[in-house]
Design a protein around this motif. Structure first.
Motif, PDB file in Angstrom:
ATOM      1  N   UNK A  60      35.444  56.835  39.669  1.00  0.00           N
ATOM      2  CA  UNK A  60      35.164  56.909  38.233  1.00  0.00           C
ATOM      3  C   UNK A  60      34.856  55.564  37.627  1.00  0.00           C
ATOM      4  N   UNK A  61      34.263  55.599  36.425  1.00  0.00           N
ATOM      5  CA  UNK A  61      34.044  54.411  35.609  1.00  0.00           C
ATOM      6  C   UNK A  61      35.403  53.822  35.222  1.00  0.00           C
ATOM      7  N   UNK A  62      35.483  52.522  34.951  1.00  0.00           N
ATOM      8  CA  UNK A  62      34.380  51.571  34.937  1.00  0.00           C
ATOM      9  C   UNK A  62      33.944  51.137  36.346  1.00  0.00           C
ATOM     10  N   UNK A  63      32.627  51.150  36.531  1.00  0.00           N
ATOM     11  CA  UNK A  63      32.078  50.717  37.818  1.00  0.00           C
ATOM     12  C   UNK A  63      30.835  49.865  37.607  1.00  0.00           C
ATOM     13  N   UNK A  64      30.372  49.249  38.681  1.00  0.00           N
ATOM     14  CA  UNK A  64      29.149  48.445  38.620  1.00  0.00           C
ATOM     15  C   UNK A  64      27.962  49.416  38.620  1.00  0.00           C
ATOM     16  N   UNK A  65      27.097  49.373  37.608  1.00  0.00           N
ATOM     17  CA  UNK A  65      25.983  50.325  37.544  1.00  0.00           C
ATOM     18  C   UNK A  65      24.959  50.126  38.664  1.00  0.00           C
ATOM     19  N   UNK A  66      25.027  48.986  39.349  1.00  0.00           N
ATOM     20  CA  UNK A  66      24.079  48.752  40.444  1.00  0.00           C
ATOM     21  C   UNK A  66      24.661  49.269  41.768  1.00  0.00           C
ATOM     22  N   UNK A  67      25.687  48.608  42.277  1.00  0.00           N
ATOM     23  CA  UNK A  67      26.199  48.989  43.602  1.00  0.00           C
ATOM     24  C   UNK A  67      27.262  50.086  43.540  1.00  0.00           C
ATOM     25  N   UNK A  68      27.762  50.392  42.341  1.00  0.00           N
ATOM     26  CA  UNK A  68      28.714  51.487  42.189  1.00  0.00           C
ATOM     27  C   UNK A  68      30.159  51.150  42.498  1.00  0.00           C
ATOM     28  N   UNK A  69      30.473  49.870  42.744  1.00  0.00           N
ATOM     29  CA  UNK A  69      31.869  49.526  43.067  1.00  0.00           C
ATOM     30  C   UNK A  69      32.744  49.773  41.833  1.00  0.00           C
ATOM     31  N   UNK A 123      29.918  47.557  34.051  1.00  0.00           N
ATOM     32  CA  UNK A 123      29.235  46.263  33.972  1.00  0.00           C
ATOM     33  C   UNK A 123      28.948  45.762  35.385  1.00  0.00           C
ATOM     34  N   UNK A 124      27.883  44.963  35.546  1.00  0.00           N
ATOM     35  CA  UNK A 124      27.536  44.501  36.893  1.00  0.00           C
ATOM     36  C   UNK A 124      28.676  43.690  37.526  1.00  0.00           C
ATOM     37  N   UNK A 125      28.901  43.897  38.808  1.00  0.00           N
ATOM     38  CA  UNK A 125      29.937  43.152  39.515  1.00  0.00           C
ATOM     39  C   UNK A 125      29.401  41.753  39.850  1.00  0.00           C
ATOM     40  N   UNK A 126      30.273  40.860  40.259  1.00  0.00           N
ATOM     41  CA  UNK A 126      29.889  39.485  40.558  1.00  0.00           C
ATOM     42  C   UNK A 126      28.769  39.396  41.585  1.00  0.00           C
ATOM     43  N   UNK A 127      28.867  40.241  42.606  1.00  0.00           N
ATOM     44  CA  UNK A 127      27.861  40.194  43.677  1.00  0.00           C
ATOM     45  C   UNK A 127      26.487  40.644  43.189  1.00  0.00           C
ATOM     46  N   UNK A 128      26.465  41.668  42.355  1.00  0.00           N
ATOM     47  CA  UNK A 128      25.177  42.176  41.861  1.00  0.00           C
ATOM     48  C   UNK A 128      24.577  41.234  40.822  1.00  0.00           C
ATOM     49  N   UNK A 135      24.636  37.985  41.240  1.00  0.00           N
ATOM     50  CA  UNK A 135      24.100  36.826  41.956  1.00  0.00           C
ATOM     51  C   UNK A 135      23.122  37.182  43.083  1.00  0.00           C
ATOM     52  N   UNK A 136      23.126  38.451  43.529  1.00  0.00           N
ATOM     53  CA  UNK A 136      22.175  38.825  44.591  1.00  0.00           C
ATOM     54  C   UNK A 136      21.355  40.025  44.140  1.00  0.00           C
ATOM     55  N   UNK A 137      20.139  40.097  44.625  1.00  0.00           N
ATOM     56  CA  UNK A 137      19.277  41.236  44.292  1.00  0.00           C
ATOM     57  C   UNK A 137      19.475  42.306  45.356  1.00  0.00           C
ATOM     58  N   UNK A 138      19.848  43.480  44.906  1.00  0.00           N
ATOM     59  CA  UNK A 138      20.026  44.593  45.842  1.00  0.00           C
ATOM     60  C   UNK A 138      18.670  45.227  46.131  1.00  0.00           C
ATOM     61  N   UNK A 139      18.459  45.680  47.359  1.00  0.00           N
ATOM     62  CA  UNK A 139      17.166  46.305  47.672  1.00  0.00           C
ATOM     63  C   UNK A 139      17.061  47.740  47.129  1.00  0.00           C
TER      64      UNK A 139
END
Ligand SMILES: [Zn+2]
Ligand SMILES: [Zn+2]
Length: 239
Positions: free
Chosen positions: A42-51, A61-66, A68-72
């Protein structure tokens, strides 16, 4: 009614996890007790990688990794945490060769990620492929079976066999994130890029651990002309 009673006597509807008798079986065949033990992601999660974040409250909100790095891939989501009954079902599916367990896992995923699907407009479902050696060992590709359940539920074409695993890789278990990335590099290829050209593809796998496998698949798909890749997994291992 009689036929139903007769069938229930010969093949009693049992919970896939604990094997208890289901007096009122639903499509998914899991008892209320086992369903309660499944931990939805469930939320709250990173909207990009879903963590998922450890906090109970707060917004996505975006996590630290997302940051600083571009996900494919555009976005990745999992239905549940890789724990309890879901972990057991996935384990029995893959290592106990119980292919029928792809059904409750697929149904669980379809139910949990319906909202995500509505946002992404996917043209096709692409299961993460197995190397032919692994396929021979297991007899089936669990991601393809789960993808088939999702394709049927969501009325999206299943586009299996075009993304191929061309290089044998040792199991990723026990490797660090960086080692996994190196281990999986160049493992996939697309046979007929025309079929993926300009398409928004939904990549399906059973478990998201570090995301190195789905990232490598997404890179391969985008290089072959896919417009974008979204990732769905049944479970996510959160460390
Ligand atoms: Zn049960
Ligand atoms: Zn992230």
């Amino acid at each position: 009614m009689f036929l139903r009673t007769l069938l229930d006597t010969i093949f009693p509807p049992l919970c896939h996890v604990c094997r208890s008798f289901l007096a009122d079986p639903t499509e998914i065949h899991l008892c209320a007790g086992c369903r309660e033990k499944i931990i939805p992601l469930r939320s709250p999660l990173c909207p990009v990688c879903g963590v998922p974040f450890a906090t109970e409250n707060g917004i996505d909100h975006p996590c630290g990794q997302c940051l600083t790095t571009i996900r494919p891939y555009i976005a990745a989501r999992a239905a549940t945490h890789f724990e309890g009954p879901v972990q057991e079902l996935i384990h029995r599916l893959k290592y106990g060769k119980k292919s029928h367990l792809s059904r409750p896992l697929g149904l669980l995923t379809a139910a949990a990620l319906g909202n995500f699907l509505a946002e992404i407009a996917a043209d096709g479902i692409v299961p993460v492929p197995l190397h032919r050696k692994r396929l021979r060992q297991r007899g089936f590709n669990q991601s393809q079976l789960i993808g088939r359940v999702l394709a049927k539920k969501w009325h999206i074409p299943l586009m299996a066999h075009n993304l191929r695993r061309i290089r044998w890789t040792e199991p990723q278990t026990g490797l660090s994130a960086a080692e996994r990335e190196t281990n999986i590099r160049g493992a996939f290829a697309v046979e007929a890029p025309d079929r993926f050209k300009g398409k928004r593809l939904l990549l399906v796998d059973d478990v998201y651990t570090t995301g190195s496998t789905v990232a490598e698949c997404a890179k391969t798909l985008c290089r072959s002309g896919a417009q974008g890749v979204m990732v769905i997994t049944v479970a996510r291992a959160v460390r």
